[in-house]
Design a protein around this motif. Structure first.
Motif, PDB file in Angstrom:
ATOM      1  N   SER A  60       9.822 -69.226  12.256  1.00 26.71           N
ATOM      2  CA  SER A  60       9.716 -69.719  13.778  1.00 26.71           C
ATOM      3  C   SER A  60       8.913 -68.871  14.908  1.00 26.71           C
ATOM      4  CB  SER A  60      10.705 -70.135  13.943  1.00 26.71           C
ATOM      5  OG  SER A  60      11.893 -69.510  14.457  1.00 26.71           O
ATOM      6  N   LEU A  61       9.083 -69.373  16.112  1.00 27.49           N
ATOM      7  CA  LEU A  61       9.103 -68.558  17.584  1.00 27.49           C
ATOM      8  C   LEU A  61      10.236 -68.017  17.644  1.00 27.49           C
ATOM      9  CD1 LEU A  61       5.784 -70.593  19.068  1.00 27.49           C
ATOM     10  CD2 LEU A  61       5.795 -68.156  17.292  1.00 27.49           C
ATOM     11  N   PRO A  62      10.624 -66.972  18.669  1.00 24.79           N
ATOM     12  CA  PRO A  62      11.872 -66.579  19.349  1.00 24.79           C
ATOM     13  C   PRO A  62      12.730 -67.866  19.955  1.00 24.79           C
ATOM     14  CG  PRO A  62      10.428 -64.855  19.289  1.00 24.79           C
ATOM     15  CD  PRO A  62       9.439 -65.868  18.953  1.00 24.79           C
ATOM     16  N   ASP A  63      12.076 -69.048  20.375  1.00 24.36           N
ATOM     17  CA  ASP A  63      11.921 -69.627  21.555  1.00 24.36           C
ATOM     18  C   ASP A  63      12.684 -70.995  20.138  1.00 24.36           C
ATOM     19  OD1 ASP A  63       9.901 -70.853  20.385  1.00 24.36           O
ATOM     20  OD2 ASP A  63       8.765 -71.186  22.334  1.00 24.36           O
ATOM     21  N   GLY A  64      12.300 -70.575  18.746  1.00 23.22           N
ATOM     22  CA  GLY A  64      13.053 -71.820  17.680  1.00 23.22           C
ATOM     23  C   GLY A  64      11.574 -72.768  17.510  1.00 23.22           C
ATOM     24  N   VAL A  65      10.888 -72.487  17.798  1.00 24.55           N
ATOM     25  CA  VAL A  65       9.566 -73.504  17.299  1.00 24.55           C
ATOM     26  C   VAL A  65       9.098 -73.198  15.432  1.00 24.55           C
ATOM     27  CG1 VAL A  65       6.892 -74.365  17.626  1.00 24.55           C
ATOM     28  CG2 VAL A  65       8.731 -74.140  19.931  1.00 24.55           C
ATOM     29  N   ALA A  66       9.500 -74.181  14.920  1.00 26.71           N
ATOM     30  CA  ALA A  66       8.967 -74.219  13.263  1.00 26.71           C
ATOM     31  C   ALA A  66       7.532 -74.053  13.320  1.00 26.71           C
ATOM     32  CB  ALA A  66       9.498 -74.370  12.893  1.00 26.71           C
ATOM     33  N   LEU A  67       6.815 -73.508  12.694  1.00 25.71           N
ATOM     34  CA  LEU A  67       6.010 -73.031  12.216  1.00 25.71           C
ATOM     35  C   LEU A  67       5.352 -74.039  10.269  1.00 25.71           C
ATOM     36  CD1 LEU A  67       5.259 -69.601  14.293  1.00 25.71           C
ATOM     37  CD2 LEU A  67       4.227 -71.883  14.497  1.00 25.71           C
ATOM     38  N   PRO A  68       4.483 -73.870  10.298  1.00 23.24           N
ATOM     39  CA  PRO A  68       4.283 -74.019   8.889  1.00 23.24           C
ATOM     40  C   PRO A  68       4.374 -72.844   7.985  1.00 23.24           C
ATOM     41  CG  PRO A  68       3.138 -75.502  10.084  1.00 23.24           C
ATOM     42  CD  PRO A  68       4.030 -74.224  10.791  1.00 23.24           C
ATOM     43  N   HIS A  69       4.629 -72.286   6.583  1.00 25.08           N
ATOM     44  CA  HIS A  69       4.720 -71.781   5.597  1.00 25.08           C
ATOM     45  C   HIS A  69       5.540 -71.486   4.736  1.00 25.08           C
ATOM     46  CE1 HIS A  69       9.066 -72.015   6.812  1.00 25.08           C
ATOM     47  NE2 HIS A  69       9.357 -71.381   5.610  1.00 25.08           N
ATOM     48  N   VAL A  70       5.125 -70.748   3.655  1.00 21.52           N
ATOM     49  CA  VAL A  70       5.978 -71.183   2.143  1.00 21.52           C
ATOM     50  C   VAL A  70       6.275 -69.858   1.731  1.00 21.52           C
ATOM     51  CG1 VAL A  70       3.767 -70.610   0.580  1.00 21.52           C
ATOM     52  CG2 VAL A  70       5.566 -71.731   0.088  1.00 21.52           C
ATOM     53  N   PRO A  71       7.205 -69.621   1.497  1.00 15.15           N
ATOM     54  CA  PRO A  71       8.129 -67.873   0.782  1.00 15.15           C
ATOM     55  C   PRO A  71       6.932 -67.940  -0.326  1.00 15.15           C
ATOM     56  CG  PRO A  71       9.522 -69.690   0.666  1.00 15.15           C
ATOM     57  CD  PRO A  71       8.197 -70.444   0.921  1.00 15.15           C
ATOM     58  N   LEU A  72       6.913 -66.811  -0.585  1.00 15.82           N
ATOM     59  CA  LEU A  72       6.475 -66.145  -2.342  1.00 15.82           C
ATOM     60  C   LEU A  72       7.391 -65.877  -3.180  1.00 15.82           C
ATOM     61  CD1 LEU A  72       3.466 -63.987  -0.835  1.00 15.82           C
ATOM     62  CD2 LEU A  72       3.714 -66.708  -0.773  1.00 15.82           C
ATOM     63  N   PHE A  73       7.165 -66.616  -4.081  1.00 18.57           N
ATOM     64  CA  PHE A  73       8.054 -65.837  -5.304  1.00 18.57           C
ATOM     65  C   PHE A  73       8.568 -64.871  -5.439  1.00 18.57           C
ATOM     66  CE2 PHE A  73       5.410 -69.061  -7.808  1.00 18.57           C
ATOM     67  CZ  PHE A  73       5.294 -70.960  -6.985  1.00 18.57           C
ATOM     68  N   GLY A  74       9.762 -64.941  -6.134  1.00 16.63           N
ATOM     69  CA  GLY A  74      10.765 -63.625  -5.824  1.00 16.63           C
ATOM     70  C   GLY A  74      11.198 -62.471  -4.558  1.00 16.63           C
ATOM     71  N   SER A  75      10.386 -63.339  -3.818  1.00 12.91           N
ATOM     72  CA  SER A  75      11.231 -62.371  -2.442  1.00 12.91           C
ATOM     73  C   SER A  75      12.108 -62.304  -2.349  1.00 12.91           C
ATOM     74  CB  SER A  75      10.208 -63.975  -0.888  1.00 12.91           C
ATOM     75  OG  SER A  75       8.683 -63.863  -0.889  1.00 12.91           O
ATOM     76  N   ALA A  76      12.810 -60.994  -1.623  1.00 13.52           N
ATOM     77  CA  ALA A  76      13.638 -60.912  -1.259  1.00 13.52           C
ATOM     78  C   ALA A  76      14.178 -61.535   0.251  1.00 13.52           C
ATOM     79  CB  ALA A  76      13.810 -59.001  -0.906  1.00 13.52           C
ATOM     80  N   PRO A  77      15.464 -61.670   0.532  1.00 11.40           N
ATOM     81  CA  PRO A  77      16.318 -63.119   0.878  1.00 11.40           C
ATOM     82  C   PRO A  77      16.820 -61.981   2.449  1.00 11.40           C
ATOM     83  CG  PRO A  77      18.300 -62.159  -0.417  1.00 11.40           C
ATOM     84  CD  PRO A  77      17.349 -61.841  -1.426  1.00 11.40           C
ATOM     85  N   THR A  78      16.145 -62.629   3.530  1.00 11.39           N
ATOM     86  CA  THR A  78      16.812 -61.511   4.604  1.00 11.39           C
ATOM     87  C   THR A  78      18.201 -62.051   4.979  1.00 11.39           C
ATOM     88  OG1 THR A  78      16.420 -64.247   6.189  1.00 11.39           O
ATOM     89  CG2 THR A  78      15.045 -62.685   5.713  1.00 11.39           C
ATOM     90  N   GLY A  79      18.734 -62.865   4.523  1.00  9.51           N
ATOM     91  CA  GLY A  79      20.728 -63.727   4.834  1.00  9.51           C
ATOM     92  C   GLY A  79      20.627 -64.517   5.929  1.00  9.51           C
ATOM     93  N   PRO A  80      21.677 -65.423   5.298  1.00 11.54           N
ATOM     94  CA  PRO A  80      21.442 -66.550   6.325  1.00 11.54           C
ATOM     95  C   PRO A  80      21.430 -65.648   8.234  1.00 11.54           C
ATOM     96  CG  PRO A  80      23.734 -65.300   5.107  1.00 11.54           C
ATOM     97  CD  PRO A  80      22.315 -65.183   5.364  1.00 11.54           C
ATOM     98  N   GLU A  81      21.106 -64.874   8.627  1.00 12.47           N
ATOM     99  CA  GLU A  81      21.031 -64.793  10.187  1.00 12.47           C
ATOM    100  C   GLU A  81      19.875 -64.730  10.441  1.00 12.47           C
ATOM    101  OE1 GLU A  81      23.200 -66.374  12.141  1.00 12.47           O
ATOM    102  OE2 GLU A  81      24.384 -66.268  10.777  1.00 12.47           O
TER     103      GLU A  81
END
Length: 416
Positions: free
Chosen positions: A69-90
């Motif tokens: 998403s953009l810093p103002d909260g606008v969500a953007l289309p995407h897909v996570p890639l298999f096996g990616s490391a997490p970012t953490g909840p925040e």
């Protein structure tokens, strides 16, 4: 051979099975829909003979929540890639650096500018001699200190691209070109909650005896991606393998060797399913495998190519087999680790991948791993023609002399 080909040409199950398999959706390994698809495929195999499931372990991964998403909260289309490391909840908010093609040389040229950034890397046509595979781009960016990677699908109107990150230690996402243009040079917020852990993948095996002890392995993979229907990659290969097995079964008694049909899972997870299945097998059983014909993405372009894994003698063999039915198959000798044939070749078993559209980036196979990989882009005649060509190669391998078949492995050269 004529009776075999006649049965295959008349088989209405080829297209019907294709439609049925696409109905399960993208078939991401480990999802309920994919388990149902494997159960369906096992049922179809058991209509031919005594098929069994030989499950294997692999490193599973599940995304619980993801956001770009953009810093103002606008969500953007995407897909996570298999096996990616997490970012953490925040999640994390990062500056975005556009690396264009994103080849390792591009990453190196950017130097310290990569460190701590979310980098844009270009997704490219995966089936060509000039291709730089996603794994090399992701690895180079991570090693250079990138904090996140975004693979960019370059064609407008198609949306994000999927794929595997294969355990990379940074979060990785697929996006479309429209999103890339929107975030390049700006800041983006990324969030990924995911967990990895031991999992099990089905391996469906149908063994049909022939006139000798050896076996030809006819393989394909059933698992796919979350976008589209994974129709070209690889419903085409699975249903062709089923149709070939149905058509050839009545003729195997006159062949020099039998047929083992394998439908693998976890192929999209760095070929894990077939790798483990072969590695953990009794060497005596594996030693009976004389040849592997791997069907993966066999429609989407009218031109077929055999990727012959560095076995020089396989090229002329395949050409002769195809010419026997008036078909043509191009040959690519250098070893390409892009499907399950690679694991057979690693064990010294002559192996090839039959694929449509090699080095043809204008074809619809450019839409693999995207939402555009659907049944609508696979003409029935193209799928049938590919299956008939595969059948000619299969028949040649089932009936070839032992000396000819054994010579393929002995001749493997520097192309590996």
């Amino acid at each position: 051979m004529h009776a075999f080909l006649g049965r295959l040409a008349a088989d209405p199950g080829l297209r019907a099975d294709f439609e049925a398999l696409c109905d399960f959706g993208g078939r991401v390994q480990g999802t309920p829909a994919t388990e149902a698809a494997f159960a369906w495929a096992l049922g179809r195999m058991r209509e031919i003979g005594p098929a069994v499931n030989e499950p294997v372990p692999y490193q599973g991964w599940t995304a619980r929540r993801s956001a770009v998403s953009l810093p103002d909260g606008v969500a953007l289309p995407h897909v996570p890639l298999f096996g990616s490391a997490p970012t953490g909840p925040e999640g994390v908010t990062l500056d975005v650096l556009d690396l264009g093609r994103g080849a390792p040389d591009d990453v190196a040229a950017a130097g310290e500018a990569v460190r701590g950034k979310a980098v844009l890397l270009g997704h490219e046509y995966p089936f060509a001699p000039w291709t730089i595979h996603r794994r090399f781009k992701l690895a180079a960016a991570a090693e250079a200190g990138a904090a996140a990677c975004l693979m960019v699908q370059p064609e407008p109107g198609i949306g994000p691209v999927s794929g595997g990150a294969n355990g990379l230690a940074v979060p990785c996402f697929g996006i479309g070109i429209e999103v890339a243009r929107r975030i390049a040079g700006r800041r983006v917020h990324l969030a990924l909650e995911a967990e990895a852990g031991p999992a099990t993948s089905p391996t469906l095996v149908l063994d049909l005896p022939g006139g000798g002890e050896g076996r030809v392995v006819l393989s394909s993979h059933l698992d796919g991606h979350p976008l589209g229907e994974s129709a070209m990659d690889n419903a085409t290969g699975v249903v062709a393998a089923l149709a070939l097995a149905r058509a050839v079964a009545p003729s195997l008694a006159e062949c020099r060797r039998g047929l083992t049909v394998c439908i693998f899972g976890a192929e999209e997870w760095a070929l894990s399913g077939s790798k483990t299945w072969l590695a953990e097998m009794d060497p005596a059983r594996r030693g009976r495998f004389r040849f592997n014909l791997n069907l993966d993405s066999i429609a989407g372009h009218p031109r077929l190519t055999a990727l012959t894994s560095g076995f020089p003698a396989l090229g002329p063999f395949v050409r002769r087999a195809a010419e026997a039915i008036g078909a043509e198959v191009a040959i690519h000798l250098p070893f390409m680790r892009n499907s399950d044939h690679a694991n057979f070749a690693d064990h010294g078993i002559p192996a090839l991948r039959l694929i449509a559209g090699f080095d043809a980036p204008e074809g619809v196979l450019r839409h693999l791993l995207t939402g555009a990989d659907t049944r609508a882009v696979v003409p029935p005649g193209e799928l049938k023609a590919a299956a008939l060509t595969a059948a000619a190669i299969l028949w040649a391998s089932l009936t070839a002399g032992d000396e000819e078949l054994s010579s393929f492995g002995a001749s493997r050269g520097a192309g590996t």
